[in-house]
Design an enzyme around this catalytic site. Structure first.
Site, PDB file in Angstrom:
ATOM      1  N   GLU A 240       0.717  -1.138   0.079  1.00  0.00           N
ATOM      2  CA  GLU A 240       0.036   0.087  -0.036  1.00  0.00           C
ATOM      3  C   GLU A 240       0.920   1.540   0.054  1.00  0.00           C
ATOM      4  OE1 GLU A 240      -3.144  -0.106   2.863  1.00  0.00           O
ATOM      5  OE2 GLU A 240      -3.051   1.813   3.176  1.00  0.00           O
TER       6      GLU A 240
ATOM      7  N   ASP B 110       0.181   5.297   0.426  1.00  0.00           N
ATOM      8  CA  ASP B 110      -0.924   6.348   0.990  1.00  0.00           C
ATOM      9  C   ASP B 110      -0.742   7.663   0.912  1.00  0.00           C
ATOM     10  OD1 ASP B 110      -2.632   4.267   1.984  1.00  0.00           O
ATOM     11  OD2 ASP B 110      -1.341   4.129   3.826  1.00  0.00           O
TER      12      ASP B 110
ATOM     13  N   GLU C 255      -2.853  10.477   2.904  1.00  0.00           N
ATOM     14  CA  GLU C 255      -4.215  10.784   3.813  1.00  0.00           C
ATOM     15  C   GLU C 255      -4.261  12.257   4.325  1.00  0.00           C
ATOM     16  OE1 GLU C 255      -4.542   7.774   7.001  1.00  0.00           O
ATOM     17  OE2 GLU C 255      -4.900   6.272   5.708  1.00  0.00           O
TER      18      GLU C 255
ATOM     19  N   HIS D 211      -0.589  12.883   5.745  1.00  0.00           N
ATOM     20  CA  HIS D 211      -0.157  11.471   6.455  1.00  0.00           C
ATOM     21  C   HIS D 211       0.442  10.952   5.135  1.00  0.00           C
ATOM     22  CE1 HIS D 211      -0.003   8.463   9.258  1.00  0.00           C
ATOM     23  NE2 HIS D 211      -0.476   7.673   8.255  1.00  0.00           N
ATOM     24  N   THR D 212       1.566  10.152   5.100  1.00  0.00           N
ATOM     25  CA  THR D 212       1.983   9.367   4.034  1.00  0.00           C
ATOM     26  C   THR D 212       2.744   8.177   4.680  1.00  0.00           C
ATOM     27  OG1 THR D 212       4.300  10.209   4.038  1.00  0.00           O
ATOM     28  CG2 THR D 212       2.609  11.317   2.650  1.00  0.00           C
ATOM     29  N   ASN D 213       2.314   7.008   4.009  1.00  0.00           N
ATOM     30  CA  ASN D 213       2.836   5.631   4.462  1.00  0.00           C
ATOM     31  C   ASN D 213       3.013   4.659   3.575  1.00  0.00           C
ATOM     32  OD1 ASN D 213       3.725   3.814   6.586  1.00  0.00           O
ATOM     33  ND2 ASN D 213       1.594   3.853   7.587  1.00  0.00           N
TER      34      ASN D 213
ATOM     35  N   ASN E 172       4.120   1.225   9.189  1.00  0.00           N
ATOM     36  CA  ASN E 172       4.952   1.860  10.141  1.00  0.00           C
ATOM     37  C   ASN E 172       6.061   2.708   9.742  1.00  0.00           C
ATOM     38  OD1 ASN E 172       3.628   0.520  12.339  1.00  0.00           O
ATOM     39  ND2 ASN E 172       4.804  -1.275  12.227  1.00  0.00           N
TER      40      ASN E 172
ATOM     41  N   GLU F 244       5.681   6.123   8.615  1.00  0.00           N
ATOM     42  CA  GLU F 244       4.819   7.290   8.435  1.00  0.00           C
ATOM     43  C   GLU F 244       5.923   8.534   8.286  1.00  0.00           C
ATOM     44  OE1 GLU F 244       4.458   5.183  11.077  1.00  0.00           O
ATOM     45  OE2 GLU F 244       2.618   4.503  11.029  1.00  0.00           O
TER      46      GLU F 244
ATOM     47  N   GLY G 163      -4.883  14.269  17.651  1.00  0.00           N
ATOM     48  CA  GLY G 163      -4.820  12.884  18.607  1.00  0.00           C
ATOM     49  C   GLY G 163      -6.327  12.653  19.013  1.00  0.00           C
TER      50      GLY G 163
ATOM     51  N   ARG H 216       9.859   5.237  19.557  1.00  0.00           N
ATOM     52  CA  ARG H 216       9.069   4.412  19.062  1.00  0.00           C
ATOM     53  C   ARG H 216      10.039   3.084  18.618  1.00  0.00           C
ATOM     54  NH1 ARG H 216       5.926   5.590  13.617  1.00  0.00           N
ATOM     55  NH2 ARG H 216       4.868   3.537  13.165  1.00  0.00           N
TER      56      ARG H 216
END
Ligand SMILES: *[C@@H]1O[C@H](CO)[C@@H](O)[C@H](O)[C@H]1NC(C)=O
Length: 292
Positions: free
Chosen positions: A104, A106, A108, A121-123, A131, A133, A202, A277
């Site tokens: 995928e 993305d 968004e 937002h990209t991924n 994971n 982003e 958030g 993270r």
């Protein structure tokens, strides 16, 4: 038989020439290229297929997907986002394959309360694993006019562009063991939906349903790509015109400068900088320059 194959060659050539001719006049057409996937009449194809609007109300969002699947290509769409108080809404434009180990890519667009900026937002997912982003604020108001959002996907890299300015490059790092989407055909998808449990600040700012319906407008979809038809790869009509320049496209020095500008001035999140993270070390691809 020779005669038949010559005839079919001539017919195919004529079809190719006609397709090339047509593509110079009309780029993509939502009526021919897309199916509405959900939301019924909330998705509207207008102007003979030139324009498409998606809307969202309390009961449902809406979306569409391409009739065809593609393996590599350049996908452009113009988009004008939900104006005013768009908090809680998410507008999307992405490529995706099917199945659990899916690939995928993305874009968004996370809405915001009036006066506050959208988050882009990209991924990238490869074989079911995302994971990766990166998020951005824009240097213009994406609700005031149409802007062009592009996913360029070839075997060496994925480039996200806005108005032809590269905002992100995800390089093929298979040599270092990083999965890269390159064998599963993908469809193009777009949607407008409610995600007020997480999207805006958030999840603290909720969708204001008194402002519904919310509407996002799409225009000028264009794929210059390898279409996968019955297991075979066929260039789209505009692909023939374009001589497949996208298939090896990377960044030149000017592109790298613009990417540096976007990433230093407008990027608000990069998974590669998020050491909290990844306490056991950043993902392998983060060790490489992001400007390749
Ligand atoms: C909304 O606006 C706030 C405040 O400017 C900003 O921090 C946030 O990134 C914006 N976008 C979203 C989706 O919350």
């Amino acid at each position: 038989m020779k005669g038949t194959s010559y005839l079919s060659f001539k017919v195919r050539l004529t079809v190719l020439l006609m397709a090339a001719l047509v593509s110079t006049t009309f780029a993509g057409n939502f009526k021919n290229d897309m199916d509405i996937t959900f939301g019924g009449a909330r998705a509207n194809i207008l102007n003979g297929g030139q324009d498409l609007t998606l809307s969202l109300d309390q009961y449902s969002g809406s979306g569409f997907q391409s009739k065809h699947e593609y393996l590599f290509g350049r996908f452009d769409i113009q988009l004008k986002l939900v104006p005013g108080n768009s908090a809680g809404t998410v507008t999307t434009f992405y490529l995706s394959s099917q199945g659990a180990a899916h690939d995928e890519i993305d874009f968004e667009f996370l809405g915001n309360s009036s006066g506050n900026p959208y988050t882009i937002h990209t991924n990238v997912f490869a074989q079911g694993k995302g994971n990766k982003e990166q998020q951005f604020h824009l240097w213009f108001d994406p609700t005031a006019a149409f802007h062009t959002y592009t996913i360029l996907w070839n075997s060496q890299r994925i480039i996200f562009l806005i108005d032809n300015i590269p905002i992100r490059v995800f390089s093929n790092n298979e040599a270092s063991g990083v999965a890269f989407p390159k064998s599963q055909p993908m469809r193009v998808y777009a949607s407008l939906w409610n995600a007020d449990d997480w999207a805006t600040q958030g999840g603290r700012v909720k969708t204001d349903w008194t402002k519904a319906p919310f509407t996002a407008s799409y225009r000028n979809f264009n794929a210059i790509a390898n279409m996968v038809v019955g297991g075979n790869q066929v260039p789209t009509s505009s692909g023939i015109n374009d001589n497949q320049a996208w298939s090896s496209q990377g960044l030149d020095a000017a592109g790298r400068n613009r990417l540096r500008w976007v990433q230093s001035k407008h990027m608000i999140y990069n998974y590669c900088d998020d050491r909290n993270r990844f306490p056991n070390g950043l993902p392998t691809e983060c060790k490489q320059s992001r400007f390749l």
